[in-house]
Write an enzyme that holds these catalytic residues in place. Structure first.
Site, PDB file in Angstrom:
ATOM      1  N   ARG A 179       0.818  -1.227   0.000  1.00  0.00           N
ATOM      2  CA  ARG A 179       0.000   0.000   0.000  1.00  0.00           C
ATOM      3  C   ARG A 179       0.844   1.266   0.000  1.00  0.00           C
ATOM      4  O   ARG A 179       0.415   2.317   0.450  1.00  0.00           O
ATOM      5  CB  ARG A 179      -0.970   0.038   1.187  1.00  0.00           C
TER       6      ARG A 179
ATOM      7  N   LYS B  93       4.161  11.356 -11.955  1.00  0.00           N
ATOM      8  CA  LYS B  93       3.351  10.463 -12.795  1.00  0.00           C
ATOM      9  C   LYS B  93       4.083   9.136 -12.936  1.00  0.00           C
ATOM     10  O   LYS B  93       5.248   9.108 -13.336  1.00  0.00           O
ATOM     11  CB  LYS B  93       3.145  11.066 -14.185  1.00  0.00           C
TER      12      LYS B  93
ATOM     13  N   GLU C  58      12.963  17.273 -25.028  1.00  0.00           N
ATOM     14  CA  GLU C  58      12.080  17.669 -23.920  1.00  0.00           C
ATOM     15  C   GLU C  58      12.593  18.950 -23.244  1.00  0.00           C
ATOM     16  O   GLU C  58      11.802  19.731 -22.715  1.00  0.00           O
ATOM     17  CB  GLU C  58      11.951  16.542 -22.888  1.00  0.00           C
TER      18      GLU C  58
ATOM     19  N   LYS D 154       9.693  22.575 -14.885  1.00  0.00           N
ATOM     20  CA  LYS D 154       8.666  21.540 -14.700  1.00  0.00           C
ATOM     21  C   LYS D 154       8.111  21.597 -13.280  1.00  0.00           C
ATOM     22  O   LYS D 154       6.896  21.500 -13.072  1.00  0.00           O
ATOM     23  CB  LYS D 154       9.206  20.140 -15.007  1.00  0.00           C
TER      24      LYS D 154
ATOM     25  N   GLU E 266      -2.798  17.736 -13.104  1.00  0.00           N
ATOM     26  CA  GLU E 266      -3.122  18.053 -14.499  1.00  0.00           C
ATOM     27  C   GLU E 266      -4.604  18.316 -14.713  1.00  0.00           C
ATOM     28  O   GLU E 266      -5.262  17.706 -15.545  1.00  0.00           O
ATOM     29  CB  GLU E 266      -2.620  16.953 -15.458  1.00  0.00           C
TER      30      GLU E 266
ATOM     31  N   ARG F  71      -0.870  22.042 -16.323  1.00  0.00           N
ATOM     32  CA  ARG F  71       0.141  20.993 -16.540  1.00  0.00           C
ATOM     33  C   ARG F  71       0.046  20.408 -17.951  1.00  0.00           C
ATOM     34  O   ARG F  71       1.026  19.881 -18.477  1.00  0.00           O
ATOM     35  CB  ARG F  71       0.017  19.891 -15.472  1.00  0.00           C
TER      36      ARG F  71
ATOM     37  N   ASN G 216       2.412  18.893 -22.554  1.00  0.00           N
ATOM     38  CA  ASN G 216       2.142  18.024 -23.705  1.00  0.00           C
ATOM     39  C   ASN G 216       2.391  18.722 -25.034  1.00  0.00           C
ATOM     40  O   ASN G 216       2.009  18.187 -26.086  1.00  0.00           O
ATOM     41  CB  ASN G 216       0.694  17.527 -23.667  1.00  0.00           C
TER      42      ASN G 216
ATOM     43  N   HIS H 224       3.085  16.729 -28.102  1.00  0.00           N
ATOM     44  CA  HIS H 224       2.877  15.325 -27.743  1.00  0.00           C
ATOM     45  C   HIS H 224       1.654  14.687 -28.390  1.00  0.00           C
ATOM     46  O   HIS H 224       1.627  13.468 -28.551  1.00  0.00           O
ATOM     47  CB  HIS H 224       2.816  15.158 -26.218  1.00  0.00           C
TER      48      HIS H 224
ATOM     49  N   HIS I  51       2.637  11.508 -30.121  1.00  0.00           N
ATOM     50  CA  HIS I  51       2.099  10.184 -29.781  1.00  0.00           C
ATOM     51  C   HIS I  51       1.500   9.513 -31.013  1.00  0.00           C
ATOM     52  O   HIS I  51       1.582   8.296 -31.165  1.00  0.00           O
ATOM     53  CB  HIS I  51       1.026  10.300 -28.689  1.00  0.00           C
TER      54      HIS I  51
ATOM     55  N   HIS J 295      10.896   8.300 -28.248  1.00  0.00           N
ATOM     56  CA  HIS J 295       9.862   9.272 -27.863  1.00  0.00           C
ATOM     57  C   HIS J 295      10.258  10.725 -28.194  1.00  0.00           C
ATOM     58  O   HIS J 295       9.492  11.470 -28.794  1.00  0.00           O
ATOM     59  CB  HIS J 295       9.561   9.100 -26.370  1.00  0.00           C
TER      60      HIS J 295
HETATM   61  N1  NAD Z   1       6.284  10.029 -15.784  1.00  0.00           N
HETATM   62  C1  NAD Z   1       6.414  11.041 -16.604  1.00  0.00           C
HETATM   63  O1  NAD Z   1       6.075  12.180 -16.300  1.00  0.00           O
HETATM   64  C2  NAD Z   1       7.018  10.779 -17.953  1.00  0.00           C
HETATM   65  C3  NAD Z   1       7.411  11.852 -18.746  1.00  0.00           C
HETATM   66  C4  NAD Z   1       8.029  11.584 -19.959  1.00  0.00           C
HETATM   67  C5  NAD Z   1       8.242  10.275 -20.361  1.00  0.00           C
HETATM   68  N2  NAD Z   1       7.847   9.251 -19.565  1.00  0.00           N
HETATM   69  C6  NAD Z   1       8.084   7.853 -19.957  1.00  0.00           C
HETATM   70  O2  NAD Z   1       9.478   7.651 -20.026  1.00  0.00           O
HETATM   71  C7  NAD Z   1       9.731   6.552 -20.908  1.00  0.00           C
HETATM   72  C8  NAD Z   1      10.911   6.891 -21.792  1.00  0.00           C
HETATM   73  O3  NAD Z   1      12.036   7.096 -20.962  1.00  0.00           O
HETATM   74  P1  NAD Z   1      13.522   7.095 -21.551  1.00  0.00           P
HETATM   75  O4  NAD Z   1      13.558   7.919 -22.787  1.00  0.00           O
HETATM   76  O5  NAD Z   1      14.413   7.430 -20.422  1.00  0.00           O
HETATM   77  O6  NAD Z   1      13.695   5.599 -22.057  1.00  0.00           O
HETATM   78  P2  NAD Z   1      14.299   4.276 -21.395  1.00  0.00           P
HETATM   79  O7  NAD Z   1      14.055   4.208 -19.959  1.00  0.00           O
HETATM   80  O8  NAD Z   1      13.792   3.163 -22.243  1.00  0.00           O
HETATM   81  O9  NAD Z   1      15.872   4.432 -21.628  1.00  0.00           O
HETATM   82  C9  NAD Z   1      16.360   4.514 -22.949  1.00  0.00           C
HETATM   83  C10 NAD Z   1      17.519   3.552 -23.166  1.00  0.00           C
HETATM   84  O10 NAD Z   1      18.698   4.045 -22.537  1.00  0.00           O
HETATM   85  C11 NAD Z   1      19.299   3.022 -21.724  1.00  0.00           C
HETATM   86  N3  NAD Z   1      20.000   3.729 -20.643  1.00  0.00           N
HETATM   87  C12 NAD Z   1      19.439   4.354 -19.583  1.00  0.00           C
HETATM   88  N4  NAD Z   1      20.375   5.014 -18.888  1.00  0.00           N
HETATM   89  C13 NAD Z   1      21.560   4.778 -19.486  1.00  0.00           C
HETATM   90  C14 NAD Z   1      22.899   5.205 -19.234  1.00  0.00           C
HETATM   91  N5  NAD Z   1      23.185   6.056 -18.243  1.00  0.00           N
HETATM   92  N6  NAD Z   1      23.863   4.758 -20.062  1.00  0.00           N
HETATM   93  C15 NAD Z   1      23.572   3.939 -21.108  1.00  0.00           C
HETATM   94  N7  NAD Z   1      22.323   3.522 -21.410  1.00  0.00           N
HETATM   95  C16 NAD Z   1      21.337   3.957 -20.601  1.00  0.00           C
HETATM   96  C17 NAD Z   1      18.149   2.156 -21.331  1.00  0.00           C
HETATM   97  O11 NAD Z   1      18.583   0.865 -20.986  1.00  0.00           O
HETATM   98  C18 NAD Z   1      17.304   2.150 -22.601  1.00  0.00           C
HETATM   99  O12 NAD Z   1      17.797   1.222 -23.508  1.00  0.00           O
HETATM  100  C19 NAD Z   1       8.455   6.313 -21.671  1.00  0.00           C
HETATM  101  O13 NAD Z   1       7.854   5.125 -21.202  1.00  0.00           O
HETATM  102  C20 NAD Z   1       7.582   7.506 -21.319  1.00  0.00           C
HETATM  103  O14 NAD Z   1       6.203   7.192 -21.298  1.00  0.00           O
HETATM  104  C21 NAD Z   1       7.248   9.488 -18.374  1.00  0.00           C
HETATM  105 ZN    ZN Z   2       7.539  13.516 -23.579  1.00  0.00          ZN
END
Ligand code: NAD
Ligand code: ZN
Length: 352
Positions: free
Chosen positions: A114, A136, A178, A223, A233, A237, A241, A244, A248, A261
């Site tokens: 929990r 999020k 971003e 942010k 949001e 907030r 997007n 986005h 998307h 992304h």
């Molecule tokens: N929660 C939120 O507010 C929010 C906002 C934006 C995006 N997201 C989410 O984030 C995700 C994308 O995140 P991302 O772009 O970080 O992708 P990811 O977590 O898939 O990482 C990208 C790649 O980099 C590698 N990697 C990570 N750190 C590394 C390092 N220091 N050295 C070498 N390789 C490394 C990972 O293994 C992976 O292959 C999506 O699922 C998206 O929906 C969430």
């Molecule tokens: Zn984004």
């Protein structure tokens, strides 16, 4: 350092090169490290050695890299790992990875026993400037991305910019999109600074470290400001997007396999400025291009794109909600975008 002020859920974002070796001073309880195979291979042993030195007990739960881990199966694996390691509510789930690990581990922390203690240690640029801050968390379902989750603010965000030295360039550029996005929303001065300094931000190393830290800190502060005013949001907030809804759609029609992304966000942000008929559109596009990001698309079926846009949750009464911008630094929410205008726009943009 950036403070995210959310009453009893407030926390600090520490941005400090070398923080990796001081991480134990930010952790008290036992730690469940959630990470992916790549991050574990690059940095896992060093993290564990630092915890060992400080006498902090830990277990590591590893998921495969990539979006597919943000699933019910991935969630079950993480929850089972935390319970199997006999971690208690007061113990810490440490998300050590990119946005995938952060979203997954945060959601696991919010439901296991929990709600456990939760700390973010983001290792991609995208996670350092965007996903680790704001609370999020969640997973994808077969019906779409991020459809199951929770608002789960971390207790702390620990950012070591030196961890980015191992990040592939393509992933770095995606995170940079971003940063540029947040500047374009409400900080023209920051966008001008990025135009002058992006090469140093990309270079990193000893010459670029100061610029990199400035870019990360400014983006996180921006942010945090928005999240403080609209944590759930309900309004403002949504500005985050920008680019986005288009982005998307590009990700959806390519089954998440063609763009990372931030690349889709880059094209989407340029689309938002062009659709807005902003006189700044060419300048925005020039900057994303200079940063090595794509800004145009072709070969996507327009009706598929329209369907993806309509499935986006920002639709009501047949009108679409889009984040638009007349000028750099002046984005706004428009709830009255006609879908035929978007269809006509995408048709002329395709293959531009
Ligand atoms: N929660 C939120 O507010 C929010 C906002 C934006 C995006 N997201 C989410 O984030 C995700 C994308 O995140 P991302 O772009 O970080 O992708 P990811 O977590 O898939 O990482 C990208 C790649 O980099 C590698 N990697 C990570 N750190 C590394 C390092 N220091 N050295 C070498 N390789 C490394 C990972 O293994 C992976 O292959 C999506 O699922 C998206 O929906 C969430
Ligand atoms: Zn984004």
């Amino acid at each position: 350092m950036v403070n995210v002020k959310l009453g009893t859920r407030s926390y600090k974002v520490t941005i400090d090169p070398g923080l990796m070796d001081k991480v134990a001073s930010h952790l008290t309880s036992r730690v469940g490290i959630v990470t992916d195979e790549n991050v574990n291979a690059q940095h896992g042993d060093r993290l564990r050695a630092n915890l060992d030195k400080a006498g902090i007990a830990h277990a590591t739960i590893i998921v495969p890299p990539g979006e597919k881990s943000k699933s019910f199966a991935g969630l079950e694996h993480v929850v089972d790992g935390l319970l199997g390691a006999k971690l208690e509510r007061k113990d810490t789930v440490l998300a050590f990875g990119g946005g995938v690990v952060g979203d997954l581990a945060g959601f696991a922390a919010s439901i296991t026993r929990r709600g456990m203690n939760f700390v973010q240690m983001p290792t991609t640029l995208l996670a350092q400037v965007d996903s680790s801050v704001g609370g999020k968390t969640g997973i994808n379902t077969k019906r779409g991305k991020n459809l199951v989750g929770a608002f789960m603010q971390p207790k702390a965000v620990l950012i070591d910019p030196l961890l980015l030295e191992t990040l592939p360039l393509r992933e770095f550029a995606a995170g940079y999109a971003e940063i540029a996005k947040i500047a374009l929303i409400n900080d023209a001065g920051f966008f001008h600074w990025l135009e002058d300094n992006y090469k140093a931000v990309f270079a990193g190393g000893s010459n670029g470290l100061a610029a990199r830290i400035h870019a990360i800190t400014t983006a996180v502060q921006a942010k945090a400001d928005i999240v403080e005013r609209d944590e759930l949001e309900l309004g403002e907030r949504a500005l985050l997007n920008l680019g986005h809804t288009f982005g998307h759609a590009f990700e959806t029609v390519t089954n998440y396999s063609h763009y990372v992304h931030g690349e889709a966000v880059s094209i989407g942000t340029v689309c938002a400025f062009r659709f807005s008929k902003s006189p700044d559109a060419a300048r925005v596009e020039a900057h994303f291009k200079a940063a090595g990001l794509p800004t145009t698309f072709k070969d996507h079926d327009i009706e598929d794109l329209m369907q993806a846009i309509a499935q986006d949750k920002k639709v009501s009464d047949g009108k679409l909600t889009f984040i638009l911008a007349q000028k750099i630094g002046e984005a706004y929410i428009s709830k009255n975008v006609e879908s035929h205008a978007i269809r006509a726009f995408l048709t002329t943009e395709s293959g531009r």
